[in-house]
Design an enzyme around this catalytic site. Structure first.
Site, PDB file in Angstrom:
ATOM      1  N   ASP A   1     -34.878  22.023 -45.931  1.00 16.79           N
ATOM      2  CA  ASP A   1     -33.550  22.221 -46.517  1.00 16.79           C
ATOM      3  C   ASP A   1     -32.926  23.535 -46.070  1.00 16.79           C
ATOM      4  OD1 ASP A   1     -33.336  19.909 -47.970  1.00 16.79           O
ATOM      5  OD2 ASP A   1     -33.945  20.790 -49.873  1.00 16.79           O
TER       6      ASP A   1
ATOM      7  N   ASP B   1     -35.515  22.606 -51.279  1.00 14.24           N
ATOM      8  CA  ASP B   1     -35.182  23.785 -52.069  1.00 14.24           C
ATOM      9  C   ASP B   1     -35.486  23.550 -53.550  1.00 14.24           C
ATOM     10  OD1 ASP B   1     -33.093  22.074 -52.631  1.00 14.24           O
ATOM     11  OD2 ASP B   1     -31.507  23.408 -51.904  1.00 14.24           O
ATOM     12  N   THR B   2     -35.995  22.352 -53.867  1.00 17.93           N
ATOM     13  CA  THR B   2     -36.563  22.092 -55.193  1.00 17.93           C
ATOM     14  C   THR B   2     -37.688  23.070 -55.526  1.00 17.93           C
ATOM     15  OG1 THR B   2     -37.883  20.392 -54.094  1.00 17.93           O
ATOM     16  CG2 THR B   2     -35.995  19.647 -55.404  1.00 17.93           C
TER      17      THR B   2
ATOM     18  N   GLU C   1     -26.408  19.643 -47.717  1.00 15.20           N
ATOM     19  CA  GLU C   1     -25.741  18.844 -48.735  1.00 15.20           C
ATOM     20  C   GLU C   1     -24.227  18.937 -48.585  1.00 15.20           C
ATOM     21  OE1 GLU C   1     -26.972  20.036 -52.622  1.00 15.20           O
ATOM     22  OE2 GLU C   1     -29.114  19.922 -52.155  1.00 15.20           O
TER      23      GLU C   1
ATOM     24  N   LYS D   1     -31.861  19.757 -43.352  1.00 19.53           N
ATOM     25  CA  LYS D   1     -31.046  18.964 -44.278  1.00 19.53           C
ATOM     26  C   LYS D   1     -30.016  19.856 -44.947  1.00 19.53           C
ATOM     27  CE  LYS D   1     -32.872  17.267 -48.188  1.00 19.53           C
ATOM     28  NZ  LYS D   1     -32.034  17.856 -49.277  1.00 19.53           N
TER      29      LYS D   1
ATOM     30  N   GLU E   1     -28.950  10.473 -53.114  1.00 16.47           N
ATOM     31  CA  GLU E   1     -29.614  10.720 -54.393  1.00 16.47           C
ATOM     32  C   GLU E   1     -28.777  10.229 -55.566  1.00 16.47           C
ATOM     33  OE1 GLU E   1     -31.542  14.454 -56.973  1.00 16.47           O
ATOM     34  OE2 GLU E   1     -30.876  14.759 -54.903  1.00 16.47           O
TER      35      GLU E   1
END
Length: 266
Positions: free
Chosen positions: A84, A45-46, A114, A112, A181
């Site tokens: 993501d 999602d960057t 978070e 993925k 991270e």
């Protein structure tokens, strides 16, 4: 190369073979990256910051992620595809199932998400329904407003212990991979040793089972000019992007990258 599977990635950890991951958002770079030997293509999602010009990942929608996952799928030639789940697309197990289904149908091999131990039930639901999960811990960009910015995590001994326990709990819930991270180098190694699933690091030192960088960062491209400490410009001294991609893979596989200067101290 032959198709990379989750089983192969787990075997790589067991054998001590480093895993090379890069973000990827389109078919052309998917083809180039897989040809260079990148094991995992991460549709991150960057893209909200790299492609769309936002100042965080929060504006990225599920539709954005589906579009770019499908684009990468078309260009991929054997790499493992990880996508993501974007902000607020997995706030409940039911919502996560729907969102993950969309990404898997678009071509992802794994999703993925978070967070911490609270994700346990969501991970169990996803794995029960045939969706492999990578859990992202440490600095979690979708929680940037809660964390108070992009800050190194786990420097305090209690925080470090909590992250190790979180990783173990997420593995127990069914997570088949963990991405960590921005943590101290020593903690990255502890996390990899604490679980049996592959641990991929970004700004977590050389002791993790693999490394990931944002594609544009490792090619020396930046909208803001601010380059994170853990980034190395692999275009430097290379004649082509393809050479830079190959150089990244070799550096990760041989343990050359990340070097000491790319890591954080406690």
């Amino acid at each position: 190369m032959s198709d990379i599977t989750l089983s192969q990635l787990t075997l790589m950890k067991q054998r001590g073979e480093k895993i090379a991951m890069l973000t990827c958002y389109d078919a052309t770079f998917a083809a180039a990256s897989s040809a260079a030997g990148v094991d995992i293509l991460l549709i991150g999602d960057t893209l909200g910051m790299i492609l769309q010009g936002h100042d965080s990942t929060l504006p990225v929608t599920l539709e954005d992620m589906v579009y770019h996952t499908a684009s990468v799928k078309r260009g991929n030639a054997g790499s493992f595809i990880l996508s993501d789940l974007s902000f607020m697309t997995y706030s409940s197990p039911a919502q996560a199932l729907y969102s993950a289904g969309c990404l898997m149908q678009a071509g992802a091999h794994m999703v993925k998400l978070e967070g911490g131990g609270w994700l346990g039930e969501t991970i169990r639901q996803l794995t029960r329904n045939g969706v492999p999960v990578c859990a992202h811990i440490g600095l979690t960009p979708q929680s940037v407003n809660v964390l108070g910015g992009f800050k190194v995590q786990g420097r305090d001994p209690q925080q470090a212990k909590a992250l190790v326990e979180t990783a173990q709990a997420l593995e127990a819930a069914g997570a088949a991979m963990i991405l960590v991270e921005a943590v101290p180098v020593s903690l990255g190694k502890k996390l990899s040793d604490a679980v049996t699933v592959p641990v991929i690091g970004i700004g977590a030192g050389a002791g993790t089972d693999g490394q990931v960088l944002v594609l544009h960062d490792m090619l020396g491209l930046s909208l803001t000019g601010r380059v994170p400490k853990f980034v190395h410009n692999f275009m430097h001294g290379q004649m082509s992007i393809q050479d830079a991609l190959k150089s990244y893979v070799i550096a990760v596989k041989e343990g050359i990258f990340p070097a000491a200067e790319h890591g954080y101290r406690e």
